[in-house]
Design a protein around this motif. Structure first.
Motif, mmCIF file in Angstrom:
data_model
loop_
_atom_site.group_PDB
_atom_site.id
_atom_site.type_symbol
_atom_site.label_atom_id
_atom_site.label_comp_id
_atom_site.label_asym_id
_atom_site.label_seq_id
_atom_site.Cartn_x
_atom_site.Cartn_y
_atom_site.Cartn_z
ATOM 1 N N ILE A 69 0.424 -1.552 0.159
ATOM 2 C CA ILE A 69 -0.018 0.120 0.138
ATOM 3 C C ILE A 69 0.857 1.400 -0.124
ATOM 4 N N ARG A 70 0.691 2.435 -0.560
ATOM 5 C CA ARG A 70 1.071 3.332 -1.005
ATOM 6 C C ARG A 70 -0.206 4.657 0.635
ATOM 7 N N LEU A 71 1.426 4.933 1.186
ATOM 8 C CA LEU A 71 0.688 6.187 1.983
ATOM 9 C C LEU A 71 0.892 7.320 1.359
ATOM 10 N N GLU A 72 -0.203 8.520 1.374
ATOM 11 C CA GLU A 72 0.284 9.738 0.815
ATOM 12 C C GLU A 72 -0.281 11.082 2.219
ATOM 13 N N ASN A 73 0.511 11.407 2.210
ATOM 14 C CA ASN A 73 0.357 12.557 3.601
ATOM 15 C C ASN A 73 0.059 13.932 3.499
ATOM 16 N N VAL A 74 -0.701 14.781 2.562
ATOM 17 C CA VAL A 74 -0.586 15.719 2.368
ATOM 18 C C VAL A 74 -1.821 17.131 3.411
ATOM 19 N N TYR A 75 -1.387 18.416 3.256
ATOM 20 C CA TYR A 75 -2.104 19.830 3.993
ATOM 21 C C TYR A 75 -1.785 20.260 2.635
ATOM 22 N N VAL A 76 -3.290 20.493 2.400
ATOM 23 C CA VAL A 76 -3.893 21.222 1.200
ATOM 24 C C VAL A 76 -4.069 22.967 2.123
ATOM 25 N N PRO A 77 -3.617 23.957 1.035
ATOM 26 C CA PRO A 77 -3.452 24.937 1.533
ATOM 27 C C PRO A 77 -5.023 25.774 2.492
ATOM 28 N N ALA A 78 -5.029 26.491 3.326
ATOM 29 C CA ALA A 78 -5.823 26.997 3.822
ATOM 30 C C ALA A 78 -7.212 27.977 2.188
ATOM 31 N N GLY A 79 -6.160 28.823 1.999
ATOM 32 C CA GLY A 79 -6.534 28.822 0.693
ATOM 33 C C GLY A 79 -7.363 31.116 0.923
ATOM 34 N N GLY A 80 -6.642 31.477 2.426
ATOM 35 C CA GLY A 80 -7.284 32.904 2.598
ATOM 36 C C GLY A 80 -8.777 32.958 3.255
ATOM 37 N N ASP A 81 -8.938 34.352 2.806
ATOM 38 C CA ASP A 81 -10.543 34.395 3.521
ATOM 39 C C ASP A 81 -11.585 34.982 2.337
ATOM 40 N N ILE A 82 -10.960 35.377 1.685
ATOM 41 C CA ILE A 82 -12.115 35.303 0.615
ATOM 42 C C ILE A 82 -11.921 34.228 -0.221
ATOM 43 N N PRO A 83 -13.072 34.217 -0.710
ATOM 44 C CA PRO A 83 -13.464 32.751 -2.114
ATOM 45 C C PRO A 83 -13.528 33.311 -3.461
ATOM 46 N N ASP A 84 -12.145 34.084 -3.698
ATOM 47 C CA ASP A 84 -12.440 34.680 -5.273
ATOM 48 C C ASP A 84 -10.820 34.845 -5.544
ATOM 49 N N ARG A 85 -10.715 33.986 -6.639
ATOM 50 C CA ARG A 85 -9.433 33.757 -7.072
ATOM 51 C C ARG A 85 -9.215 34.772 -7.870
ATOM 52 N N ALA A 86 -9.647 35.605 -8.454
ATOM 53 C CA ALA A 86 -9.131 37.378 -8.346
ATOM 54 C C ALA A 86 -9.084 38.038 -7.950
ATOM 55 N N GLN A 87 -8.971 38.162 -6.888
ATOM 56 C CA GLN A 87 -8.969 39.206 -4.959
ATOM 57 C C GLN A 87 -8.217 38.285 -4.221
ATOM 58 N N ASN A 88 -7.843 37.233 -4.483
ATOM 59 C CA ASN A 88 -6.895 36.629 -3.861
ATOM 60 C C ASN A 88 -6.607 35.383 -3.501
#
Length: 264
Positions: A103-122
């Motif tokens: 079995i392959r085991l992968e451990n990941v920490y995805v970025p939180a993404g800041g506070d504004i849910p908009d790619r252009a502004q954040n």
């Protein structure tokens, strides 16, 4: 098959600041393997001796000073270690290895993404979506049985948050993030181990903000931490637990550990 493999995953929010909590976890739960996220320490000064003393003699580290960082600590041998730069900027957010059982085991920490849910502004929000997109393309080509664990920083289901209505436009539960995570799950037909054992719409949270004066009273939790398995492993999964009491330990992480068991 027959031997049970016990895997724990925990966003510890600084392994050095909370080494006593990590030690308590491994003494009380005795997992075969512990995956940590947000270790916040360079590999050169990682507190390896703590783990070695308790029998976790196999270490795979991907650390960074003061930020991010992931680690796999294991009683069992780890082979073919690797690191994906899914952030595409050198941040320490992934480490993986193969177990002797195949079995392959992968451990990941995805970025939180800041506070504004908009790619252009954040830009941080865009980086988060791009990170999940790179994970998705990796998943599409995955050929070996794999378990991926960690802090995904997305609560995908309406019942994965204390209030869907209140959080629909809050980063971690927005439709665009949920859609991105759904595409990732579909790319490999990943089995969501947590919801396999705690079916929706049952309450299941793994994170409570430090901002809440009494996290138990209002219970404003979210399920940001996940364990997923390749579809061929689904029938071998025998248990899953969210260790919610750990949130009440002294100087806790805002996340709690997850544990899964699989027959290998």
């Amino acid at each position: 098959m027959g031997k049970k493999l016990k895997i724990a995953s925990w966003n510890i929010n600084s392994v050095r600041a909370r080494s006593a909590l990590v030690e308590r976890l491994i003494v009380e739960q005795r997992p075969d393997i512990l995956c940590l996220q947000e270790t916040k320490v360079l590999d050169s000064i990682f507190p390896a001796e703590l783990f070695t003393r308790h029998g976790y003699v196999h270490h795979q580290l991907n650390g960074q000073r003061m930020h991010h960082g992931v680690a796999i600590l294991s009683r069992l041998p780890l082979q073919d270690a690797g690191k994906h730069d899914w952030q595409d900027n050198g941040e320490a957010r992934h480490v993986g290895a193969r177990l002797e059982c195949g079995i392959r085991l992968e451990n990941v920490y995805v970025p939180a993404g800041g506070d504004i849910p908009d790619r252009a502004q954040n830009p941080k929000f865009g980086q988060k979506l791009d990170f999940i997109g790179r994970m998705t393309r990796w998943s599409e080509d995955l050929k070996e049985p794999t378990i991926i664990v960690g802090d995904f920083n997305v609560a995908p289901l309406e019942c994965d948050v204390w209030s869907h209505k209140a959080l629909i436009n809050v980063v971690s539960h927005t439709p665009v993030e949920v859609e991105a995570l759904n595409r990732l799950q579909q790319a490999h037909d990943w089995v969501d181990i947590g919801r396999k054992f705690v079916p929706a719409p049952e309450r299941c949270f793994t994170w409570w903000s430090y901002r809440s004066p009494d996290w138990t009273k209002n219970d404003r939790g979210r399920r940001l931490d996940h364990m997923w398995a390749s579809p061929e492993l689904s029938g071998h999964l025998v248990g899953h637990e969210v260790l919610e009491p750990c949130r009440a330990w002294e100087r806790p992480s805002d996340h709690v550990p997850l544990i899964c068991e699989i027959e290998v």
